[in-house]
Write an enzyme that holds these catalytic residues in place. Structure first.
Site, PDB file in Angstrom:
ATOM      1  N   HIS A  96      42.746  23.577  32.026  1.00  0.00           N
ATOM      2  CA  HIS A  96      43.791  23.597  33.052  1.00  0.00           C
ATOM      3  C   HIS A  96      43.192  23.889  34.421  1.00  0.00           C
ATOM      4  O   HIS A  96      43.027  25.060  34.791  1.00  0.00           O
ATOM      5  CB  HIS A  96      44.849  24.649  32.707  1.00  0.00           C
ATOM      6  CG  HIS A  96      45.711  24.268  31.561  1.00  0.00           C
ATOM      7  ND1 HIS A  96      46.927  23.634  31.716  1.00  0.00           N
ATOM      8  CD2 HIS A  96      45.532  24.397  30.221  1.00  0.00           C
ATOM      9  CE1 HIS A  96      47.466  23.406  30.529  1.00  0.00           C
ATOM     10  NE2 HIS A  96      46.635  23.858  29.603  1.00  0.00           N
ATOM     11  N   GLU A 153      44.633  23.724  37.181  1.00  0.00           N
ATOM     12  CA  GLU A 153      45.629  24.407  38.023  1.00  0.00           C
ATOM     13  C   GLU A 153      45.671  25.907  37.727  1.00  0.00           C
ATOM     14  O   GLU A 153      46.303  26.670  38.469  1.00  0.00           O
ATOM     15  CB  GLU A 153      47.009  23.795  37.805  1.00  0.00           C
ATOM     16  CG  GLU A 153      47.780  24.297  36.606  1.00  0.00           C
ATOM     17  CD  GLU A 153      47.256  23.808  35.260  1.00  0.00           C
ATOM     18  OE1 GLU A 153      47.740  24.290  34.219  1.00  0.00           O
ATOM     19  OE2 GLU A 153      46.365  22.939  35.249  1.00  0.00           O
ATOM     20  N   CYS A 162      45.265  18.541  29.442  1.00  0.00           N
ATOM     21  CA  CYS A 162      45.627  19.135  28.164  1.00  0.00           C
ATOM     22  C   CYS A 162      46.225  18.072  27.225  1.00  0.00           C
ATOM     23  O   CYS A 162      45.516  17.185  26.779  1.00  0.00           O
ATOM     24  CB  CYS A 162      46.576  20.309  28.387  1.00  0.00           C
ATOM     25  SG  CYS A 162      46.758  21.387  26.962  1.00  0.00           S
TER      26      CYS A 162
END
Length: 476
Positions: free
Chosen positions: A388, A390, A304
């Site tokens: 993202h 994650e 990001c």
């Protein structure tokens, strides 16, 4: 149906016919900031009026169900169906008023601040709500989930975050989609002149990363391996830390403007986290990364904001998107394999791929708007993702990127250990860092301030650094 929840004055005023789930309540604040005991009782309703005003745009009336506070910020929207606790605590939303397109919000309440075996928050991405305010169409008066300990209304009130319901979020999103992300304001229980420019503070004019970055280095240990990663904290999510330590990498987190190139030789890899706002505010971070690329062969990964900072350090430029990408279902194409991944995203800026040098290649591209979603170095173990991997919330399609990074880190560590002269004795710097407690980020304030709080001063690395970084004091 909800008459028992109405205040007597509201009942006598004949307002019952207009009350449904979207008309929400004022909550009792918990001054001790303790998590209340689990309760499934509906939140008492207060018919306090609230207004959501877009600068030079439409005005929406609704009902307050959060803190009685007036705030301004950048109005953005997310199309995510679930995950409002994770979204609201994501530091990347700092300074923004978050509009949810999912029509019913709050139906599964808010979980506790429980921590996992690594000491990381299980259900939140930071200790506090980071969004300046939230806008929903309907708020669920009753919540039910086995992890819930309080309602969304109670949480917002306790955190000092205003929230408004009864807003036609479809109309809001249509406006933002056509006009672009705009400054906006939430006002509770009073009227004001919406035409006054001072009623709107632009968070993009502020270095938001400084507000959410750790104020001093801290360490998260992993018992699953012996790798050691330095993380530049621009507003790191808890699940990024979890994704690293669960793969066997202990993580030492540094403030965003820390001269990482001066301590890189103590580590097996460098990671640059997500964060809020305009990446061009982080001039010292870009300078430090550029020096890192010049002086080190460490594996590097960015997510990001970290992706954008890597691009700036490599000489590329970033652009502001019209209304950004904020959802859990955005397709990103892996240009090295031709495979498409469904990704979780939250960003308002993107890298301009036409400004990349020949050393860098596009890694991913967004199949919705064709914007850049990742970079990879042609010859070195450096790569990044705009989305993202994650998740939290969102799909885990791209979580393999953490595996790829850890493989790069392990390969580098194995190569370095082949040199007999390399000492395995921990450096004084690392011994000092291992004793540091984590310094949390500041919670979002009801009104955005231009004031930047002072930094906690800890570790002195010495030598010249890029302004505006101010060296921190203590023995290295």
């Amino acid at each position: 149906m909800f008459s028992h929840l109405l205040k007597p004055a509201a009942r006598s005023a004949g307002l019952l016919g207009h009350v449904n789930r979207r008309y929400l309540a004022t909550v009792h604040t918990n001054t001790a900031r303790e998590i209340p005991k689990p309760s499934r009782k509906p939140t008492p309703i207060s018919l306090e009026n609230a207004t959501f005003t877009i600068k030079n745009g439409p005005i929406f009336s609704g009902k307050s169900f959060g803190a009685k506070a007036n705030i301004s910020g950048e109005a953005v929207f997310t199309t995510s169906l679930v995950g409002y606790p994770e979204s609201m605590t994501d530091p990347s939303y700092r300074g923004q008023i978050l509009v949810f397109t999912q029509p019913l919000i709050g139906n599964y309440g808010v979980p506790s601040s429980a921590r996992d075996e690594h000491g990381l928050l299980r259900y939140f991405e930071s200790p506090n709500i980071q969004a300046s305010g939230i806008v929903v169409q309907d708020y669920a008066l009753k919540h039910s989930h086995w992890t819930a300990v309080e309602s969304l209304a109670q949480w917002c009130a306790r955190e000092g975050v205003p929230a408004i319901s009864g807003v036609d979020t479809r109309e809001v999103v249509t406006y933002l989609r056509e006009q672009g992300s705009s400054l906006a304001r939430i006002t509770v229980g009073e009227e004001y002149d919406a035409d006054e420019d001072e009623a709107y503070i632009d968070p993009e004019a502020i270095n938001l990363v400084r507000r959410v970055s750790t104020k001093a280095p801290f360490h998260v240990s992993s018992s699953l391996g012996d790798m050691h990663v330095a993380l530049i904290d621009c507003g790191v999510k808890e699940n990024i830390l979890r994704s690293l330590v669960s793969r066997g990498a202990s993580v030492t987190c540094f403030p965003f403007d820390y001269p990482i190139h001066k301590v890189a030789h103590h580590f097996d890899g460098v990671f640059i986290s997500n964060g809020p706002g305009d990446p061009t505010h982080c001039t010292s971070t870009v300078y430090n990364l550029r020096k890192l690329f010049e002086t080190s062969q460490l594996p590097v990964m960015g997510i990001c904001m970290g992706h954008q900072l890597i691009a700036l350090a490599a000489g590329a430029k970033t652009i502001k998107l019209k209304y950004g990408n904020r959802a859990h279902n955005i397709p990103a194409l892996d240009l090295t394999t031709g495979k498409c991944h469904i990704t979780s995203q939250n960003h308002g800026y993107a890298v301009d791929p036409t400004t990349l040098t020949s050393e860098w290649k596009e890694y991913f591209t967004n199949l919705n708007d064709q914007s850049n979603e990742g970079l990879i170095h042609a010859s070195r173990p450096i790569f990044s993702a705009q989305f993202h991997p994650e998740a939290k919330g969102g799909p885990m399609d791209s979580s393999y990127l953490f595996d790829k990074y850890i493989q790069n880190v392990q390969r580098y560590k194995d190569h370095q250990s082949s040199f007999s002269e390399k000492s395995n004795k921990p450096s004084p710097l690392l011994v000092d860092l291992l004793s540091k407690e984590r310094v949390g980020v500041h919670p979002a304030q009801p009104d955005f301030e231009m004031h930047v709080p002072g930094r906690v001063e800890q570790v002195d690395v010495g030598g010249p650094v890029a302004p505006p970084y101010q060296p921190i004091t203590a023995a290295a």
